[in-house]
Design a protein around this motif. Structure first.
Motif, PDB file in Angstrom:
ATOM      1  N   THR B 577       0.845  -1.201   0.000  1.00 36.74           N
ATOM      2  CA  THR B 577       0.000   0.000   0.000  1.00 36.74           C
ATOM      3  C   THR B 577       0.877   1.247   0.000  1.00 36.74           C
ATOM      4  OG1 THR B 577      -1.394  -1.327   1.429  1.00 36.74           O
ATOM      5  CG2 THR B 577      -2.066   0.955   1.068  1.00 36.74           C
ATOM      6  N   ASP B 578       1.947   1.210   0.840  1.00 35.57           N
ATOM      7  CA  ASP B 578       2.846   2.375   0.891  1.00 35.57           C
ATOM      8  C   ASP B 578       3.577   2.552  -0.424  1.00 35.57           C
ATOM      9  OD1 ASP B 578       2.073   2.493   3.427  1.00 35.57           O
ATOM     10  OD2 ASP B 578       3.948   1.729   4.309  1.00 35.57           O
ATOM     11  N   LYS B 579       4.129   1.438  -0.895  1.00 43.34           N
ATOM     12  CA  LYS B 579       5.021   1.525  -2.061  1.00 43.34           C
ATOM     13  C   LYS B 579       4.262   1.943  -3.315  1.00 43.34           C
ATOM     14  CE  LYS B 579       9.196   0.136  -0.715  1.00 43.34           C
ATOM     15  NZ  LYS B 579      10.144  -0.733  -1.322  1.00 43.34           N
ATOM     16  N   LEU B 580       3.036   1.477  -3.433  1.00 43.15           N
ATOM     17  CA  LEU B 580       2.265   1.796  -4.639  1.00 43.15           C
ATOM     18  C   LEU B 580       2.089   3.298  -4.778  1.00 43.15           C
ATOM     19  CD1 LEU B 580      -0.661  -0.681  -5.191  1.00 43.15           C
ATOM     20  CD2 LEU B 580       1.209  -0.126  -6.701  1.00 43.15           C
ATOM     21  N   GLN B 581       1.915   3.945  -3.644  1.00 44.46           N
ATOM     22  CA  GLN B 581       1.727   5.397  -3.673  1.00 44.46           C
ATOM     23  C   GLN B 581       2.970   6.089  -4.216  1.00 44.46           C
ATOM     24  OE1 GLN B 581      -1.094   6.925  -2.911  1.00 44.46           O
ATOM     25  NE2 GLN B 581      -2.049   4.964  -2.430  1.00 44.46           N
ATOM     26  N   THR B 582       4.112   5.625  -3.737  1.00 48.58           N
ATOM     27  CA  THR B 582       5.344   6.348  -4.070  1.00 48.58           C
ATOM     28  C   THR B 582       5.947   5.921  -5.412  1.00 48.58           C
ATOM     29  OG1 THR B 582       6.510   4.747  -2.732  1.00 48.58           O
ATOM     30  CG2 THR B 582       6.001   6.843  -1.690  1.00 48.58           C
ATOM     31  N   ALA B 583       5.858   4.640  -5.714  1.00 51.96           N
ATOM     32  CA  ALA B 583       6.590   4.163  -6.888  1.00 51.96           C
ATOM     33  C   ALA B 583       5.896   4.494  -8.195  1.00 51.96           C
ATOM     34  CB  ALA B 583       6.805   2.659  -6.779  1.00 51.96           C
ATOM     35  N   LEU B 584       4.594   4.424  -8.224  1.00 50.63           N
ATOM     36  CA  LEU B 584       3.888   4.641  -9.493  1.00 50.63           C
ATOM     37  C   LEU B 584       3.171   5.976  -9.455  1.00 50.63           C
ATOM     38  CD1 LEU B 584       2.397   1.092  -9.952  1.00 50.63           C
ATOM     39  CD2 LEU B 584       4.394   2.034 -11.061  1.00 50.63           C
ATOM     40  N   LYS B 585       3.603   6.855 -10.284  1.00 53.67           N
ATOM     41  CA  LYS B 585       2.991   8.179 -10.328  1.00 53.67           C
ATOM     42  C   LYS B 585       2.044   8.227 -11.523  1.00 53.67           C
ATOM     43  CE  LYS B 585       5.671  10.562  -7.266  1.00 53.67           C
ATOM     44  NZ  LYS B 585       6.979   9.935  -7.233  1.00 53.67           N
ATOM     45  N   PRO B 586       0.847   8.740 -11.319  1.00 50.58           N
ATOM     46  CA  PRO B 586      -0.105   8.713 -12.422  1.00 50.58           C
ATOM     47  C   PRO B 586       0.282   9.660 -13.559  1.00 50.58           C
ATOM     48  CG  PRO B 586      -1.036   9.810 -10.518  1.00 50.58           C
ATOM     49  CD  PRO B 586       0.290   9.306 -10.091  1.00 50.58           C
ATOM     50  N   ASP B 587       0.945  10.768 -13.243  1.00 51.00           N
ATOM     51  CA  ASP B 587       1.203  11.738 -14.314  1.00 51.00           C
ATOM     52  C   ASP B 587       2.341  11.324 -15.235  1.00 51.00           C
ATOM     53  OD1 ASP B 587       2.469  11.955 -11.963  1.00 51.00           O
ATOM     54  OD2 ASP B 587       2.835  14.101 -12.066  1.00 51.00           O
ATOM     55  N   CYS B 588       3.345  10.627 -14.717  1.00 48.60           N
ATOM     56  CA  CYS B 588       4.365  10.182 -15.658  1.00 48.60           C
ATOM     57  C   CYS B 588       4.448   8.654 -15.611  1.00 48.60           C
ATOM     58  CB  CYS B 588       5.712  10.827 -15.366  1.00 48.60           C
ATOM     59  SG  CYS B 588       6.479  10.326 -13.864  1.00 48.60           S
ATOM     60  N   LYS B 704      -4.425   6.782 -10.570  1.00 48.86           N
ATOM     61  CA  LYS B 704      -4.122   5.415 -11.006  1.00 48.86           C
ATOM     62  C   LYS B 704      -2.815   5.415 -11.786  1.00 48.86           C
ATOM     63  CE  LYS B 704      -8.547   3.633 -10.515  1.00 48.86           C
ATOM     64  NZ  LYS B 704      -9.606   2.774 -10.960  1.00 48.86           N
ATOM     65  N   PRO B 705      -2.027   4.423 -11.547  1.00 43.06           N
ATOM     66  CA  PRO B 705      -0.711   4.427 -12.198  1.00 43.06           C
ATOM     67  C   PRO B 705      -0.802   4.074 -13.688  1.00 43.06           C
ATOM     68  CG  PRO B 705      -0.995   2.478 -10.865  1.00 43.06           C
ATOM     69  CD  PRO B 705      -2.216   3.266 -10.672  1.00 43.06           C
ATOM     70  N   LEU B 706       0.183   4.548 -14.413  1.00 43.72           N
ATOM     71  CA  LEU B 706       0.307   4.220 -15.835  1.00 43.72           C
ATOM     72  C   LEU B 706       1.654   3.537 -16.051  1.00 43.72           C
ATOM     73  CD1 LEU B 706      -0.886   7.505 -17.522  1.00 43.72           C
ATOM     74  CD2 LEU B 706      -2.132   5.374 -17.329  1.00 43.72           C
ATOM     75  N   VAL B 707       1.640   2.586 -16.941  1.00 41.35           N
ATOM     76  CA  VAL B 707       2.886   1.881 -17.241  1.00 41.35           C
ATOM     77  C   VAL B 707       3.078   1.897 -18.744  1.00 41.35           C
ATOM     78  CG1 VAL B 707       4.078  -0.326 -17.157  1.00 41.35           C
ATOM     79  CG2 VAL B 707       2.708   0.413 -15.232  1.00 41.35           C
ATOM     80  N   MET B 708       4.241   2.250 -19.171  1.00 37.92           N
ATOM     81  CA  MET B 708       4.493   2.259 -20.605  1.00 37.92           C
ATOM     82  C   MET B 708       5.426   1.102 -20.951  1.00 37.92           C
ATOM     83  SD  MET B 708       6.426   5.028 -22.946  1.00 37.92           S
ATOM     84  CE  MET B 708       5.184   6.263 -23.175  1.00 37.92           C
ATOM     85  N   LEU B 709       4.966   0.253 -21.875  1.00 36.43           N
ATOM     86  CA  LEU B 709       5.831  -0.826 -22.361  1.00 36.43           C
ATOM     87  C   LEU B 709       6.505  -0.302 -23.613  1.00 36.43           C
ATOM     88  CD1 LEU B 709       3.406  -3.852 -22.131  1.00 36.43           C
ATOM     89  CD2 LEU B 709       4.797  -2.844 -20.354  1.00 36.43           C
ATOM     90  N   LYS B 710       7.776  -0.436 -23.682  1.00 36.99           N
ATOM     91  CA  LYS B 710       8.496   0.171 -24.792  1.00 36.99           C
ATOM     92  C   LYS B 710       9.354  -0.872 -25.494  1.00 36.99           C
ATOM     93  CE  LYS B 710      10.367   4.615 -25.694  1.00 36.99           C
ATOM     94  NZ  LYS B 710      10.833   5.872 -25.235  1.00 36.99           N
ATOM     95  N   TRP B 711       9.173  -0.954 -26.809  1.00 33.05           N
ATOM     96  CA  TRP B 711      10.010  -1.846 -27.609  1.00 33.05           C
ATOM     97  C   TRP B 711      10.907  -0.960 -28.461  1.00 33.05           C
ATOM     98  CZ3 TRP B 711       4.982  -2.873 -26.473  1.00 33.05           C
ATOM     99  CH2 TRP B 711       4.659  -4.161 -26.032  1.00 33.05           C
ATOM    100  N   SER B 712      12.148  -1.236 -28.526  1.00 36.34           N
ATOM    101  CA  SER B 712      12.994  -0.441 -29.408  1.00 36.34           C
ATOM    102  C   SER B 712      13.198  -1.225 -30.701  1.00 36.34           C
ATOM    103  CB  SER B 712      14.338  -0.153 -28.742  1.00 36.34           C
ATOM    104  OG  SER B 712      15.173  -1.241 -28.949  1.00 36.34           O
ATOM    105  N   ALA B 713      13.890  -0.580 -31.629  1.00 35.15           N
ATOM    106  CA  ALA B 713      14.063  -1.182 -32.952  1.00 35.15           C
ATOM    107  C   ALA B 713      14.662  -2.585 -32.856  1.00 35.15           C
ATOM    108  CB  ALA B 713      14.934  -0.289 -33.802  1.00 35.15           C
ATOM    109  N   ALA B 714      15.530  -2.783 -31.874  1.00 29.39           N
ATOM    110  CA  ALA B 714      16.220  -4.073 -31.780  1.00 29.39           C
ATOM    111  C   ALA B 714      15.230  -5.224 -31.592  1.00 29.39           C
ATOM    112  CB  ALA B 714      17.209  -4.036 -30.627  1.00 29.39           C
ATOM    113  N   SER B 715      14.238  -5.019 -30.753  1.00 31.53           N
ATOM    114  CA  SER B 715      13.331  -6.138 -30.490  1.00 31.53           C
ATOM    115  C   SER B 715      12.197  -6.193 -31.504  1.00 31.53           C
ATOM    116  CB  SER B 715      12.776  -6.057 -29.075  1.00 31.53           C
ATOM    117  OG  SER B 715      12.154  -4.820 -28.901  1.00 31.53           O
ATOM    118  N   LEU B 716      12.023  -5.113 -32.277  1.00 33.10           N
ATOM    119  CA  LEU B 716      11.001  -5.167 -33.319  1.00 33.10           C
ATOM    120  C   LEU B 716      11.555  -5.854 -34.556  1.00 33.10           C
ATOM    121  CD1 LEU B 716       9.760  -1.531 -32.984  1.00 33.10           C
ATOM    122  CD2 LEU B 716       8.526  -3.548 -32.317  1.00 33.10           C
TER     123      LEU B 716
END
Lengths: 143, 1131
Positions: B577-588, B704-716
């Motif tokens: 509960t504590d960590k979720l607040q601090t680790a995942l920021k909704p804006d970035c 609510k937190p947002l998570v971005m999954l990112k693939w770079s050219a190498a894995s595409l």
């Protein structure tokens, strides 16, 4: 005789893995797998540090990689850097001749050659071949 | 009778460890007395002995004692062992006593100079004190010596009578032999004295230890093999120790090995097993230590192997199995330490044999110990009546653990006689107490340092995979020790390498461990990363777990805490509960780098065509496939990133209806967009694909937190699909082709639109060398619209070929850009440039036309200004226009190669046309630029070479025709080089049809100029007539600066009769001319040879014939006309 066997490609990913441990005995299987994996340290060292002149007529068989309290590990590298590692229990290894070892490796190499000659085999995929399996079974069978 | 323990009770020794006295190589023990460390001199002496003891110094150990110190008293020695009852193997105080307490040598220091005034008093004091010191050491054979500390330097005792006398007195008084008296002069050579003294002390110590050894060996003779098994071991151990103190390592090794052999023969039973193993450990340690010391590491390794082999199966009481593992672990770690020490002293380990293996083995046994302890001790609930430590049984059977009289004995039945049966009740309590202690031992604190030691060793000796394996073990231990963050960071680190090598089973297992650590550490970012990876098809994760992990991911994205991934884990809800607040920021959004994962969602990007022209629409397909069993519906944004980010916004999907990823299906996103005109000629590349998980448009109160999954050219691209094991099932479903077979192409070229323009080159014939040739290019606009911003760039890479626009300016640029006015659709425009090439050959002329036209690009629905270019190459062949040649002619118009100074000659320049251009070439003004030594002489038709005076002006030449221009010249006196440059011939020419004059130049020949002493001339009429007198006049000019003597002879001729001097001697002063008149009377008609004139120079001294000059300068023939019919003969 052998308790574990691995055929590893040039990027050090396994093409074929086999241990004698019963599926229920995850711990032993796990230990043997790690042993196969860590033996690549020695294989790489031996392959990379081949002294020019000494290894002219390149002997594919690397011989004993190292021996542990209970096991002895043997290695073999083809010219295309496909590695074969075999683990033998120390008790068995004592009554075990160099020729037997070379014979095993040669048979495995031959079997692998046949696998990749199969037009339906995609290079780099895990080996699933009955013929190959038969050779492995023969090497791993209990005596 | 036993020597009572005067030692402080020491802390209980760990199972299998060795006494501290053994860990360093023993040094001969020396007791100092009489050194008052308060005195600066004594302090210096003490420091000279004790400080900076390098390997070159003797193996000695010094202790400074007061005179009042009493050393341990000796026991009475046995003379028979018949009644001896064996109670243990090695006494735990013996080593300490003999290596630390009892000195081999006692050294007494006393301040006394030889020339001391009050010698007798001081001598007595010294003798008294020394006697006291001796008394303190009574009962021991310790050697004794006296050292006089002298402040003044003195000559050696042998040469110094006073000293010799006093030394004798002193030794008498002290009752010591003279050789036990030493002098330490407190001078600048103190260290030298100290070193010599040390050697002497060492010799004495050796003799002391030899004595002890002999005594012991004599006692050993008294033993009988059957009844004194333990004593044999003890004696050999002691003898080994004495030999070692004596620094005889080989002999010491033999005794230790002997002791080990006796020990191995001993029948170990449960009650004494620990003692046997402890002593075996001690002796083995000594043997290995000595073997390393003697530089035979292989023997040491074999010794350890044998040792472990001997005791591997001697587990002892099952209830105390953990002790056995502790012992094994300790044996290995001690050996590792010894090995490491030897390495630090210069031993070179190899990849398959280094201390790391022993630390690893120690750690593995420690892990077994932990496991055994968990099995055996978990149920321990102890009874106790004590308040302070309620779990300890009473009376505590382990209370004396630190002071057992024999190594390895149980404190509750220490020193019992052999064969005495243990009390079963006490045994039981004691075992429980041991188990209790084991339960409260923090095993991780033992395992972690061992593993860390192994990791660092394997890192050092090229065992990267071993190292990683041990790091995994280390992480597991950290988890066990509740250091979850440490464990997680180690695991995330090793995972990078394990992912590289792709051993599925190993990777799966490490991922599971890491997932545990991430849950326990409540690290949402790592947890999400690992969950996404662990859910993939290639792992052996169960279906239920996959579903629950997917559920967890959804929960975290919804701002809720995840459930436990594995049932056996501790509940960490509050931490989450504590960590979720601090680790995942909704804006970035938190970015997860999918390149590094073997993830469960795959992407591929594919440009439909490798090239797009600038007016085409780019088509990009992105394939996405989820391998999960369940649909994913929390994707809120999908976007593609390009090397030019202007396209990014055109390739983004935010519609949630499209974005739900259906399990096991390949989704295709089709993006079409026009190319940006700025990027024409470059490439468009996909550099990444990103997917945002979570609700971007959430407007509720709880963030609510947002998570971005990112693939770079190498894995595409290709890299991912080079797996040894394919993570994507090969089975083809009916509708879909395998994901692996889908194409991928990450870059496309944006090409120029092909130009619709035709070019026409107009050029007359081959170009001539040096000619300024007009080049005309006609451009025709075939576009549907007008074109503007037209620019032509004409360029060549051939050297010596240049362009210009203006014939009056020098053509010096290898490339030229011409702006051309706009061209209407369907009309033409021409460009003229002038080209000049100085070299013969074929030259490439490149022409590129750039222009812009307004086009209607279908995808954009509006007119776009489109840039196009047209490129063309023209082969220009260059030929030589003329061949030029220069000739020299004498006055007689015969070719000459040398000219004579002062004599006129003719320069003829031939110009022959070689070109096949079809037209004649017209020559213009020609001129000779004369060299400094040559001048033009006006004669006959020739005037000075002024412009317009050339004879070839206006001459037109066709191929093969030659024009000749002549000049009448005279060379001045010969130069030193003898060769005189005549100068340069310049000429102008053009094609008949062109306007521009081209210039050429030709370097004239450089003939040799000879001096000429005499110049001859003959004046005759142009022709003669038969039988008509012909007056001729020879003139001889002396060109030299001395008087010339000449003999002249006129030869007779059949064709002529003549009058005049037939033979004559002449003397001509310098610069003067002599004339000779002859009247010739021709007899025959025709081209007749004149009578031959023969001149000889200096007839008296050195006659020189001048025939060659005569031939050259005088005409040899004359034309004689026949007598005309009817013409009157002159009479």
């Amino acid at each position: 005789m052998a308790v574990a066997l691995a055929l590893i490609n040039k990027d050090n990913s396994p093409l074929y893995l086999r241990t004698v441990a019963e599926p229920a005995n995850g711990e032993v299987a796990h230990k043997l797998l790690y042993m196969l994996h860590t033996s690549l340290d020695v294989v790489e060292e031996k392959v990379n540090s081949s002294v020019p002149g000494k290894n002219d007529s390149r002997d594919l068989c690397l011989g004993v990689l190292y021996s542990l309290d209970e096991y002895k590990l043997y290695g073999y590298v083809t010219n295309t850097k496909i590695k074969i590692v075999i683990i033998v229990e120390l008790g068995v290894a004592v009554q075990f001749r160099d020729n037997d070892l070379r014979n095993w490796f040669n048979r495995l190499h031959q079997a692998y050659t046949e696998v990749i000659s199969n037009p339906f085999y995609v290079a780099g995929e895990e080996i699933k071949s009955k013929k190959f399996e038969a050779v492995v079974n023969d090497i791993m069978r209990k005596q | 009778m036993y020597f009572s323990l005067t030692l402080q009770p020491r802390p209980a020794m760990d199972v299998g460890s060795v006494p501290v006295e053994l860990t360093t190589r023993p040094r001969a023990n020396v007791a100092f007395c009489g050194l008052d460390l308060g005195k600066p001199e004594h302090q210096t002496v003490w420091e000279a002995f004790t400080e900076s003891r390098g390997s070159e110094r003797e193996f000695l150990r010094f202790t400074n004692y007061d005179l009042s110190h009493v050393f341990p008293q000796a026991k009475t020695k046995r003379t028979s062992y018949e009644a001896y009852v064996e109670r243990g193997i090695l006494k735990s105080n013996w080593l300490h006593k003999h290596t630390k307490l009892i000195p081999a040598v006692g050294v007494y220091f006393f301040d006394l100079d030889w020339d001391e005034g009050d010698f007798t008093t001081l001598k007595d004091q010294c003798a008294r004190e020394l006697l006291q010191f001796k008394k303190n050491l009574s009962g021991r054979d310790s050697r004794l010596c006296l050292v006089l500390v002298q402040r003044r330097a003195s000559s050696p005792v042998n040469d110094n009578k006073l000293a010799a006398e006093r030394a004798h007195d002193l030794t008498q008084a002290c009752e010591i032999p003279l050789k036990s008296l030493f002098v330490l002069q407190y001078t600048e050579h103190l260290l030298g004295f100290v070193m010599r003294l040390e050697t002497a002390i060492m010799d004495m110590a050796k003799s002391y230890y030899s004595g002890e050894y002999r005594r012991l060996s004599a006692q050993n003779q008294l033993l009988t093999k059957g009844s004194h098994q333990l004593l044999f071991i003890r004696h050999h151990f002691k003898m080994g120790t004495f030999q070692e103190l004596k620094q005889d390592l080989t002999a010491a090794g033999k005794h230790y090995k002997q002791a080990y052999t006796f020990l191995a023969e001993l029948r170990a039973t449960d009650p004494n097993l620990l003692e046997v193993k402890t002593v075996a450990g001690i002796i083995n340690y000594k043997i290995c230590q000595l073997l390393f010391e003697q530089n035979s590491p292989l023997d040491a390794i074999h010794q350890l192997r044998r040792h472990i082999e001997n005791f591997k199966t001697s587990v002892g009481p099952a209830a105390l199995a953990f002790e056995h593992y502790a012992w094994l672990s300790r044996q290995n770690s001690l050996f590792g330490d010894l090995f490491d020490l030897a390495v630090r002293r210069g031993l070179v380990p190899i990849q398959t044999q280094h201390p790391g293996f022993y630390y690893l083995s120690a750690a593995q046994h420690a892990l077994l110990r932990k496991k055994a302890a968990q099995q055996l001790c978990q149920a321990m609930t102890l009874f106790s009546r004590r308040q302070d430590a309620p779990d300890i049984p009473e009376p505590d059977p382990l209370i004396d653990a630190g002071s057992v009289p024999y190594y390895g004995q149980r404190p509750w039945r220490a020193a019992v006689a052999k064969g005495e049966a243990p009390d079963p009740q006490l045994e039981e309590i004691a075992i429980k107490a041991l188990q209790y202690h084991e339960k409260h031992t923090n095993q991780s604190n033992i395992i972690i340092p061992l593993l860390s030691g192994a990791v660092s060793q394997f890192k050092k000796y090229r065992g990267p995979r071993h190292k990683r394996r041990q790091m995994v073990l280390l992480a597991e231990e950290y988890i066990a020790n509740s250091e979850h963050d440490k464990a997680l960071s180690i695991l995330m680190h090793v995972l990078l390498d394990y992912r590289q090598e792709r051993w599925p089973s190993l990777l799966t297992e490490i991922l599971a461990t890491a997932l545990r650590a991430a849950y326990l550490a409540a690290n949402p970012v790592h947890y999400l990363t690992l969950a996404i990876e662990y859910m993939s098809a290639w792992t052996d994760c169960s279906r239920e777990l996959r579903d629950s992990l997917l559920n967890d991911v959804a929960r975290i994205l919804d701002g809720q805490i995840p459930t436990k991934p594995f049932a056996d884990l501790e509940d960490k809800s509050s931490l989450w509960t504590d960590k979720l607040q601090t680790a995942l920021k909704p804006d970035c959004p938190v970015v997860l780098d999918m390149d590094k994962l073997r993830s469960c969602i795959h992407c591929k990007a594919y440009f439909k065509s490798p090239t797009y022209s600038s007016d085409e629409t780019i088509q990009l397909l992105v394939y996405v496939r989820s391998e999960l069993n369940l649909d994913i519906n929390f994707v809120s944004n999908f976007s593609v990133h390009f090397n030019h980010n202007v396209y990014d916004s055109q390739c983004a999907v935010t519609d949630p209806r499209v974005l739900g990823l259906v399990a096991g299906r390949t989704h295709t996103f089709n993006f079409t967009f026009p190319a940006n005109q700025q990027h024409v000629g470059g490439q468009i590349k996909v550099v990444g694909v990103s997917m945002i998980l979570g609700n971007q448009n959430w407007s509720g109160t709880a963030p609510k937190p947002l998570v971005m999954l990112k693939w770079s050219a190498a894995s595409l691209g290709t890299q991912f699909f080079k797996l040894a094991w394919d993570p994507i099932p090969q089975k083809k479903t009916e509708r879909e082709s395998s994901f692996m077979e889908l194409p991928h192409r990450l870059s496309a070229t944006i090409a120029h639109r092909p130009a619709r323009m035709s070019l026409k080159w107009s050029l007359e014939g081959p170009a001539l060398c040096e000619e300024l040739l007009p080049l005309k290019i006609e451009l025709t606009n075939n576009e549907s619209g007008d074109i503007g911003n037209v620019q032509a760039t004409i360029t060549t890479t051939s050297a010596g070929t240049n362009f210009t626009l203006d014939p009056n300016l020098a053509a010096d640029r290898p490339s030229l850009t011409v702006d051309i006015p706009p061209i209407r659709s369907g009309s033409s425009q021409s460009v003229s440039v002038l080209v000049r090439s100085t070299e013969v050959g074929t030259k490439d002329v490149d022409l590129t036309i750039y222009y812009e036209t307004s086009l209607n690009v279908e995808s954009e629905g509006k007119n776009v200004l489109c840039k196009c270019h047209r490129h063309d190459v023209m082969k220009l062949s260059v030929e030589r226009a003329f061949d030029l040649g220069g000739f020299l002619l004498s006055r007689k118009v015969s070719p000459i190669s040398k000219i004579r100074a002062g004599e006129p000659f003719i320069l003829a320049v031939d110009i022959s046309s070689r070109s096949e251009c079809g037209h004649g070439l017209e020559l213009g003004e020609c001129a000779v630029e004369l060299g400094s030594n040559v001048k033009s002489i006006g004669n006959s038709n020739h005037v000075d070479s002024l412009p317009g005076s050339s004879q070839v002006l206006g001459v037109q030449l066709l191929k093969g025709e030659t024009a000749r221009d002549c000049y009448f010249l005279q060379a001045d006196n010969p130069t030193e080089t003898e060769v005189t440059s005549l100068g340069v011939f310049r000429y102008k020419w053009k094609r008949e049809t062109y306007q521009h004059w081209n210039e050429g130049r030709f370097i004239l020949p450089s003939p040799i100029v000879l001096t000429c002493p005499i110049s001859l001339n003959l004046r005759t009429p142009p022709h003669a007539r038969v039988r008509t007198p012909l007056p001729v006049q020879y003139s001889l000019l002396n060109r030299s600066d001395r008087i010339q003597e000449i003999n002249l002879q006129m030869n007779s001729s059949e064709a002529f009769m003549f009058s005049g001097s037939k033979q004559l001697s002449l003397r001509i002063p310098p610069g003067k001319k002599e004339f000779l008149q002859y009247n010739l009377y021709p007899l025959v008609a025709g081209y007749v040879a004149l009578p031959k004139l023969h001149l000889q120079l200096d007839p008296e001294t050195t006659p020189v014939d001048l025939d060659s000059i005569v031939d050259e300068m005088l005409p040899a023939y004359i034309f004689v006309m026949p007598h005309g019919k009817g013409a009157k003969s002159p009479s």
